[in-house]
Design a protein around this motif. Structure first.
Motif, PDB file in Angstrom:
ATOM      1  N   GLN A  88      63.972 -24.000 -40.415  1.00  0.00           N
ATOM      2  CA  GLN A  88      63.218 -23.891 -41.664  1.00  0.00           C
ATOM      3  C   GLN A  88      61.897 -23.159 -41.464  1.00  0.00           C
ATOM      4  O   GLN A  88      61.477 -22.367 -42.313  1.00  0.00           O
ATOM      5  N   ARG A  89      61.249 -23.387 -40.319  1.00  0.00           N
ATOM      6  CA  ARG A  89      59.988 -22.692 -40.040  1.00  0.00           C
ATOM      7  C   ARG A  89      60.218 -21.196 -39.874  1.00  0.00           C
ATOM      8  O   ARG A  89      59.391 -20.380 -40.298  1.00  0.00           O
ATOM      9  N   GLU A  90      61.334 -20.823 -39.253  1.00  0.00           N
ATOM     10  CA  GLU A  90      61.641 -19.402 -39.122  1.00  0.00           C
ATOM     11  C   GLU A  90      61.837 -18.760 -40.500  1.00  0.00           C
ATOM     12  O   GLU A  90      61.388 -17.649 -40.749  1.00  0.00           O
ATOM     13  N   ALA A  91      62.530 -19.469 -41.386  1.00  0.00           N
ATOM     14  CA  ALA A  91      62.729 -18.955 -42.737  1.00  0.00           C
ATOM     15  C   ALA A  91      61.399 -18.799 -43.459  1.00  0.00           C
ATOM     16  O   ALA A  91      61.161 -17.810 -44.172  1.00  0.00           O
ATOM     17  N   GLU A  92      60.499 -19.748 -43.262  1.00  0.00           N
ATOM     18  CA  GLU A  92      59.192 -19.697 -43.921  1.00  0.00           C
ATOM     19  C   GLU A  92      58.329 -18.554 -43.400  1.00  0.00           C
ATOM     20  O   GLU A  92      57.487 -18.033 -44.133  1.00  0.00           O
TER      21      GLU A  92
END
Length: 226
Positions: free
Chosen positions: A102-106
């Motif tokens: 999720q952090r990579e997507a953000e």
């Protein structure tokens, strides 16, 4: 350029502007640095501008090793096929890895440009998390590992990754995860309709230069796809 984001994650940025991400999960009893040899030798795919992440598993006591502490994604309660699986440990690590995705997507790298990969226990977690993730991934790589909580997969799987390419590699002389166990995992995935590229090599619980070369090309293919 190598950076240490914090004490739990090793990061490699191959270009100032990254286009895709690969998350690498190490095996039992080692740490993220064990994957350096793989990451450094992915010479073709790194030219795309990749963000490599290799998180460290938490320290936990390993039941089959007289409760000695080691870095592990989950406990090993007994011999494969003869003991229950550490469901709580698997799910705890899964939540941690979903947070990384999720952090990579953000930060602007879509899941469709992210490969989740692992070796041994890390391979088990890559399959477990990748097939359940609610956003489509570019691919899943499972090296010298097997499925965990396989019986739950038909109900727990996400349709988002029903067509995600899976690369499975295993040593024919693997003394830690027998190749027969990995073949059963492969067959289970094929029976559920997943697309699996399976390759065996004349090695033990390790990776050969030929494997790394194939991983490199495979990553180029899945990350270049529209």
């Amino acid at each position: 350029m190598f950076e240490q984001q914090d004490m739990s994650t090793m990061e490699v940025f191959t270009r100032r502007e990254v286009q895709a991400a690969t998350i690498w999960l190490h095996g039992l009893g080692v740490n993220a640095s064990d994957l350096n040899a793989v990451i450094k030798n992915l010479s073709q795919s790194r030219e795309m501008g990749l963000h490599y992440l290799a998180p460290n598993a938490p320290m936990r006591r390993i039941s089959v090793d007289e409760e000695r502490p080691a870095r592990a994604w989950f406990d090993v309660l007994g011999q494969p096929g003869e003991a229950p699986e550490d469901c709580d440990g698997i799910e705890e690590s899964a939540r941690f890895l979903v947070d990384i995705l999720q952090r990579e997507a953000e930060r602007g790298i879509p899941s469709g440009k992210t490969v989740l990969a692992g070796f041994s226990q890390g391979a088990s977690m890559a399959l477990h998390v990748g097939l359940r993730h609610e956003q489509p991934l570019a691919g899943i790589i499972a090296l010298s590992g097997e499925l965990v909580l396989a019986d739950e997969l038909p109900e727990a799987a996400s349709s988002a990754n029903g067509n995600t390419p899976i690369l499975m590699m295993h040593g024919q002389d693997d003394e830690v995860v027998p190749v027969e166990a990995a073949r059963r995992s492969r067959d289970h995935l094929l029976a559920l309709g997943y697309s699996v590229e399976w390759q065996e090599y004349p090695v033990g619980h390790s990776l050969s230069p030929e494997q790394i070369e194939r991983i490199d090309q495979w990553m180029m293919d899945v990350l270049s796809a529209d």
